[in-house]
Design an enzyme around this catalytic site. Sequence first.
Site, short mmCIF file in Angstrom:
data_model
loop_
_atom_site.label_atom_id
_atom_site.label_comp_id
_atom_site.label_asym_id
_atom_site.label_seq_id
_atom_site.Cartn_x
_atom_site.Cartn_y
_atom_site.Cartn_z
N ASP A 97 36.54 -21.61 13.74
CA ASP A 97 35.41 -21.83 14.66
C ASP A 97 35.30 -20.70 15.66
O ASP A 97 34.21 -20.21 15.95
CB ASP A 97 35.54 -23.18 15.37
CG ASP A 97 36.80 -23.30 16.22
OD1 ASP A 97 37.83 -22.69 15.88
OD2 ASP A 97 36.76 -24.03 17.23
N GLU A 135 39.59 -19.30 20.83
CA GLU A 135 38.47 -20.12 21.27
C GLU A 135 38.01 -19.69 22.66
O GLU A 135 36.82 -19.48 22.91
CB GLU A 135 38.87 -21.59 21.30
CG GLU A 135 37.81 -22.51 21.88
CD GLU A 135 38.36 -23.87 22.27
OE1 GLU A 135 38.70 -24.04 23.45
OE2 GLU A 135 38.42 -24.76 21.41
#
Length: 395
Positions: free
Chosen positions: A138, A74
């Site tokens: 993600d 991330e």
Amino acid sequence: MRFRINRRTSFALALGIGLAASASLAAWSGAAQAAQNGAACGDWSAWRSFVARFVQADGRVIDYSTAAQQTTSEGQSYALFFALVANDRASFDKVLGWTRANLAGGQFDPQNLRLPAWQWGKKPDGSYGVLDPNSAADSDLWIAYDLLEAGRLWHDTGYTQLGEALAGRIARDEVVSLPGLGPMLLPGPQGFQTGSVTRLNPSYLPLPVLRALAHELPNGPWAKLADNAFQFVKTVSPQGFAPDWAAWQNGRFVVDPKTGDVGSYDAIRVYLWAGLASPADPLAKPWLAALGGMRAKVAQNGFPPEKVSSTTGESSGEGPLSYWGALAPYFKTLGDEHGLGLARTRLAALDASVPGREPVYYDRVLGLFGTGFIDGRYHFDEAGRLVPAWRTACD
């Protein structure tokens, strides 16, 4: 449950934020004007400060609030995005190079690509390396997006080819077809499907990213995934509050069996992504409307709750500075001047130096997203393409 511990730790470290956050709106306005003046050619002081504090010279982004001094995919994916917004190709290449070598084990090329491990840091024996080899969908989406946009904006097909290869791998390993729904993004390849239950994360589905992938790769699942993502967020947010996690079971979305209906440190990004979507996107307005509970709660209390029940709307605590970073674009796009003014005042604390208080990773990351957007350093068009200030002013 990724990041739950370190985000709460970050909140604890940030308890002293109140005094710093009282900086006047007038002072913020002067800083914002200076930021606008510098935005034209990518001179982004907040990004430079982030690099100086959190990014090693070799391109590793470090979250110092964790015992493992962890790096996550991330953090790497967001740093790539901010480097692109700042027109900082040198930092982009360093972050990409470190990600390739350490999270993907050197296998991160169009012809030989594996999904990057999500967590890297200090092991119990004192050595450093991969702590969890599972990938985070993600982050993978954001990296693919960053590469595709880097290829377009910097006119380099090498980035484009790598982004296309990564998107293809995501579609193969992290997108599943749920009975009665169609394509949906798993949080990662392993560990999220047990029997009839598929666990899902609403914050993993930024509409602009999905739109851009659909635009660049029309044969992929991305356009349908965007439609399903909206239905997902709308369904699991009946009171206008998104949960951190939810699930699909027996043909419908249900409360997550492990974490329940709480919305907190993961879910705050759902409002961020909704605020960043282009108003011209046909899903943008209804997506924001589905998340109206947060706007009403801030109007009522003057601050966002740290935790909220997505099914009842009951809330507790006060969200840290990172929440204001996430909510600033949400308020701006909604045209909520009161909420935006509150966010601007709180976010002035990002530039304040408080003795004894170290900068907090999650505050700074979401602060870059939020202040960069409301200061006009970037936005997304209807197709999800990044429109940075440097692109229009300096190209």
